[in-house]
Every structure is written in structure tokens, then in C-alpha cells.
Design an enzyme around this catalytic site. Structure first.
Site, PDB file in Angstrom:
ATOM      1  N   LYS A   3     -44.247  -8.536  30.626  1.00 38.06           N
ATOM      2  CA  LYS A   3     -44.187  -9.180  29.162  1.00 38.06           C
ATOM      3  C   LYS A   3     -45.560  -9.265  28.359  1.00 38.06           C
ATOM      4  O   LYS A   3     -46.657  -9.552  28.899  1.00 38.06           O
ATOM      5  CB  LYS A   3     -43.610 -10.564  29.568  1.00 38.06           C
ATOM      6  N   LYS A  15     -49.654 -14.142  25.598  1.00 40.78           N
ATOM      7  CA  LYS A  15     -50.757 -14.553  25.107  1.00 40.78           C
ATOM      8  C   LYS A  15     -51.946 -14.631  25.721  1.00 40.78           C
ATOM      9  O   LYS A  15     -53.154 -14.718  25.386  1.00 40.78           O
ATOM     10  CB  LYS A  15     -50.410 -16.076  24.658  1.00 40.78           C
ATOM     11  N   LYS A  67     -46.696 -20.117  36.649  1.00 43.61           N
ATOM     12  CA  LYS A  67     -47.958 -20.796  36.124  1.00 43.61           C
ATOM     13  C   LYS A  67     -48.543 -21.546  37.268  1.00 43.61           C
ATOM     14  O   LYS A  67     -49.690 -21.782  37.400  1.00 43.61           O
ATOM     15  CB  LYS A  67     -47.547 -21.902  34.960  1.00 43.61           C
TER      16      LYS A  67
HETATM   17  P1  TYM Z   1     -44.667 -19.706  23.858  1.00 40.12           P
HETATM   18  O1  TYM Z   1     -45.745 -20.373  23.166  1.00 40.12           O
HETATM   19  O2  TYM Z   1     -45.044 -18.916  25.171  1.00 40.12           O
HETATM   20  O3  TYM Z   1     -43.780 -18.516  23.085  1.00 40.12           O
HETATM   21  C1  TYM Z   1     -43.422 -18.683  21.671  1.00 40.12           C
HETATM   22  C2  TYM Z   1     -42.272 -17.996  21.277  1.00 40.12           C
HETATM   23  O4  TYM Z   1     -42.332 -16.484  21.506  1.00 40.12           O
HETATM   24  C3  TYM Z   1     -41.502 -16.015  22.319  1.00 40.12           C
HETATM   25  N1  TYM Z   1     -42.031 -14.992  23.247  1.00 40.12           N
HETATM   26  C4  TYM Z   1     -41.669 -13.688  23.233  1.00 40.12           C
HETATM   27  N2  TYM Z   1     -40.836 -12.988  22.377  1.00 40.12           N
HETATM   28  C5  TYM Z   1     -40.559 -11.701  22.999  1.00 40.12           C
HETATM   29  N3  TYM Z   1     -41.513 -11.000  23.744  1.00 40.12           N
HETATM   30  C6  TYM Z   1     -42.521 -11.622  24.186  1.00 40.12           C
HETATM   31  N4  TYM Z   1     -43.508 -10.957  24.859  1.00 40.12           N
HETATM   32  C7  TYM Z   1     -42.655 -12.819  24.158  1.00 40.12           C
HETATM   33  N5  TYM Z   1     -43.705 -13.751  24.457  1.00 40.12           N
HETATM   34  C8  TYM Z   1     -43.184 -15.092  24.129  1.00 40.12           C
HETATM   35  C9  TYM Z   1     -40.999 -17.287  23.431  1.00 40.12           C
HETATM   36  O5  TYM Z   1     -39.824 -17.080  23.777  1.00 40.12           O
HETATM   37  C10 TYM Z   1     -41.145 -18.142  22.449  1.00 40.12           C
HETATM   38  O6  TYM Z   1     -40.030 -18.282  21.740  1.00 40.12           O
HETATM   39  N6  TYM Z   1     -42.202 -23.461  25.540  1.00 40.12           N
HETATM   40  C11 TYM Z   1     -42.150 -22.961  24.276  1.00 40.12           C
HETATM   41  C12 TYM Z   1     -42.765 -23.443  23.240  1.00 40.12           C
HETATM   42  C13 TYM Z   1     -41.904 -24.650  22.808  1.00 40.12           C
HETATM   43  C14 TYM Z   1     -40.645 -24.590  22.076  1.00 40.12           C
HETATM   44  C15 TYM Z   1     -40.223 -26.088  22.136  1.00 40.12           C
HETATM   45  C16 TYM Z   1     -39.608 -23.444  21.757  1.00 40.12           C
HETATM   46  C17 TYM Z   1     -42.055 -25.917  22.898  1.00 40.12           C
HETATM   47  N7  TYM Z   1     -41.141 -26.737  22.585  1.00 40.12           N
HETATM   48  C18 TYM Z   1     -38.957 -26.061  21.445  1.00 40.12           C
HETATM   49  C19 TYM Z   1     -38.421 -23.912  21.434  1.00 40.12           C
HETATM   50  C20 TYM Z   1     -37.978 -25.191  21.173  1.00 40.12           C
HETATM   51  C21 TYM Z   1     -43.421 -21.697  24.730  1.00 40.12           C
HETATM   52  O7  TYM Z   1     -44.181 -22.049  25.435  1.00 40.12           O
HETATM   53  O8  TYM Z   1     -43.328 -20.702  24.027  1.00 40.12           O
END
Ligand code: TYM
Length: 332
Positions: free
Chosen positions: A197, A200, A115
Site C-alpha cells: 500500500k 504515509k 503497527k
Molecule cells: P489514515 O490517516 O491512515 O488514512 C486516511 C484515509 O486514507 C485512506 N487511505 C488510502 N486509500 C487508498 N489507498 C491508500 N494507499 C490509502 N492509504 C490510506 C484510509 O483508508 C483513510 O480513509 N483511522 C483512520 C483515521 C480515522 C477515521 C476516523 C476514519 C480516525 N477516526 C473515523 C474514518 C472515521 C486512519 O488512520 O486513516
């Protein structure tokens, strides 16, 4: 017996993708039906502030993500669902945990480095502190398991390190959480570049399926999905595009990879891509319909978020009070 706590969240940036669904949300749906667990799911809105947001769009997107959780079937009757910023204890515990986190370990996080490279003009403290806020999210609730995609594994490891460090410095305070990562679908790849990957924030609209994409858009993106030229349907490191499509197909239909290969191996690529697109659309059509209904009833969404925040705040406050006491902050 107290139920084990499951905790997870999604940042309200970009759109909720098929990758988020397969890697995370889909598992939330399974776990919410297991009586052994109390699941807590948040909208990680404070995390999203680590990159610049347009306030009006951000506010609208945050509510939209909440409606998408519900539209996917994440149930407010079974789970605690809320917005992270509505529970002040997250920010408060982050401060304490900051004092138990080393700059060196935070700066080694892969996502921080990625990032920082992408936002070279805005490498703010929040970006570096991101995993500490995530540790606070998880540790506030005595979480046992965190269902996430594989990209969050490193953040889970630092959360475990911080928890252990704190427990060793004082006395057992935090549960040390385990990641819950599926063997299949933990990293769904971009449709436009299957070596990276599905993300979003991808600028290429054909790279990503939003869970709200219309049938036409879903079908068109799968039609354009990048594959290879050898015309055989099998998994393999040399076939990232086909492997990704097979993984998506198996994940959305509940089949195994072997079953997916057996079913599709005789199809020409064009037919196969269509077949995967159909299966994804079948999963997403009811989500889209439910989402549109929910967005027509903002009062309901707000009432669910309020109730969730109250329940979460009660639990979080108990942990925070314990932590403040242990570190020696003067109590009134
Ligand atoms: P974020 O918002 O980037 O993604 C949300 C969840 O989706 C999963 N993910 C994927 N899984 C499979 N293939 C992909 N291409 C893919 N892209 C994203 C991520 O692993 C995630 O589980 N920091 C976290 C959000 C968060 C969080 C937490 C998660 C904040 N606090 C506490 C767990 C516990 C995040 O940015 O995920």
C-alpha cells in the site's frame, strides 16, 4: 427530513498522500455536494499519539493537514471540520465503549498487529485501543456512512459490532454505520513497491506522492515508478505496477479504467508514466497554490477550526449524555 451523517478523518502523521486523496478525500468532495448529507470531517490528532510524535512538529503538522483539507476543496461552509482533540466527548465515549469491546477482538485487528510489529518497543494501550477511539468518532454523530479506503474496513466492522452490542444491551442508541469504499482507488499502491500500500509513513520517498509535492518531484517519482518488463499497458494481477498507474490515472482524471487503458495502451512505458505524472500534477498544482495562501492566514484556519469544534461538540454532547444515562451514570 434530517440529513444523513457522513463522518471521516485522517491522522496527522507523515504527509497526506495521493492514496489518501484518491481513497478518501476525493469522495469527501463528492459527498459534500449532495444535499442529502451532512458531512463531518476531523483531523484525528488523538489517533496520531499512538506513535511517538515530536510535539512541535506534530502541532505544526496538525494545522498543516487542516489547511490541506481546505486546499483540496473540503468546504467549511458545507461541512463541519474540526480537530478531534477539541471535542472532549471523543475521549469520553471511548472509555464507555472500551467496556463493550473485548481484548480478543481488538488484538485481532490487522493494523494493530502490523503497527505492533513496526513499533515493537512501544506497543502501548493506545495502539490497541485505536479502533475503539475510531468507533467513538463515528458513533458520536449517528453516522450513516464512512468514506474510507479499504484498509479501514476492518475498523468499520468493529465499530459496527460495538454499536450493535451496545444497542442490544440497552436500547437502540447508535446508528450502525456503513463503510463507503470506492470500487476503484480504494487501495493505491506504493510507486516503489506496487505490491504494498502507498503509506504515509514509508521511509522510501519515491514510494509516496504527497499532495504538496512540487511538479518536479511528482514527475520524477512517476518516472521512477516500478513497473515490469513486458511493455504492455493493461490491468492484471500479474501487472501490479501498471495496474496501479492506470488506477491512479483513471481516478485523477475521472475516467473509467477501460477508457484509461484504451487511451494509453499504445504508449511506451516512459511516455505512459509521464502522462500519469502530468495528470496528477494537474490535480495537485491548484491544491499547492491554495495551501500556500491558506498557510499565510493562520487566523482564518483557527477560526474555521473553532467554529467546527463548537458545532461538533454540540452534536457529540447530545449522544454522550444519552449514553451516560443509558449505562446508569448518576446525572446531576
Ligand atoms: P489514515 O490517516 O491512515 O488514512 C486516511 C484515509 O486514507 C485512506 N487511505 C488510502 N486509500 C487508498 N489507498 C491508500 N494507499 C490509502 N492509504 C490510506 C484510509 O483508508 C483513510 O480513509 N483511522 C483512520 C483515521 C480515522 C477515521 C476516523 C476514519 C480516525 N477516526 C473515523 C474514518 C472515521 C486512519 O488512520 O486513516
Amino acid at each position: 427530513m434530517d440529513k444523513k451523517i457522513i463522518y471521516s478523518g485522517i491522522q496527522p502523521t507523515g504527509c497526506i498522500t495521493l492514496g489518501n486523496y484518491i481513497g478518501a478525500l476525493g469522495n469527501w468532495l463528492k459527498l459534500q455536494d449532495d444535499d442529502e448529507y451532512q458531512c463531518i470531517y476531523s483531523i484525528a490528532d488523538l489517533h496520531a499519539l499512538t506513535v511517538r510524535q515530536n510535539p512541535a512538529e506534530f502541532r505544526a503538522r496538525t494545522l498543516s493537514f487542516f489547511a490541506q483539507y481546505l486546499a483540496c476543496g473540503v468546504s467549511p461552509e458545507k461541512n463541519i471540520m474540526y480537530f478531534q482533540s477539541h471535542v472532549p466527548a471523543h475521549a469520553e465515549l471511548t472509555w464507555i465503549l472500551n467496556c463493550y469491546t473485548y481484548v480478543g477482538e481488538a488484538s485481532r485487528m490487522t493494523q494493530f498487529k502490523d503497527k505492533s510489529a513496526k513499533n515493537a518497543d512501544n506497543i502501548n494501550m493506545g495502539l490497541m485501543d485505536y479502533p475503539v477511539l475510531m468507533a467513538a468518532d463515528i458513533l458520536l454523530y449517528n453516522t450513516s456512512m464512512v468514506p474510507v479506503g479499504v484498509d479501514q474496513k476492518q475498523h468499520l466492522e468493529i465499530a459496527r459490532d460495538i454499536a450493535n452490542r451496545f444497542n442490544n444491551a440497552y436500547s437502540p442508541t447508535f446508528n450502525v454505520p456503513e463503510p463507503y469504499i470506492s470500487t476503484m482507488g480504494a487501495k493505491i499502491m506504493s510507486l516503489a513497491d506496487p505490491t504494498s500500500k502507498m503509506s504515509k509513513s514509508d521511509a522510501n520517498i519515491n514510494a509516496t506522492i504527497s499532495i504538496l509535492d512540487s511538479r518536479d518531484v511528482v514527475m520524477s517519482k512517476f518516472r521512477k515508478a516500478v513497473t515490469d518488463s513486458d511493455n504492455t499497458i493493461r490491468i492484471g494481477e500479474d501487472k501490479p505496477g501498471i495496474t496501479n498507474l492506470l488506477t491512479i490515472y483513471a481516478s485523477v482524471t475521472g475516467k473509467t479504467i477501460d477508457e484509461a487503458v484504451a487511451e494509453c495502451s499504445d504508449m511506451p512505458y516512459g511516455v505512459f508514466k509521464q502522462h500519469v505524472g502530468e495528470a496528477v500534477d494537474e490535480l495537485l498544482t491548484p491544491v499547492r497554490i491554495k495551501y500556500n495562501d491558506l498557510m499565510g492566514d493562520k487566523a482564518y484556519l483557527i477560526s474555521v477550526a473553532k467554529e467546527g469544534a463548537e458545532k461538533a461538540a454540540y452534536l457529540a454532547q447530545k449522544t454522550l449524555r444519552k449514553v451516560y444515562k443509558k449505562v446508569g451514570l448518576f446525572q446531576l
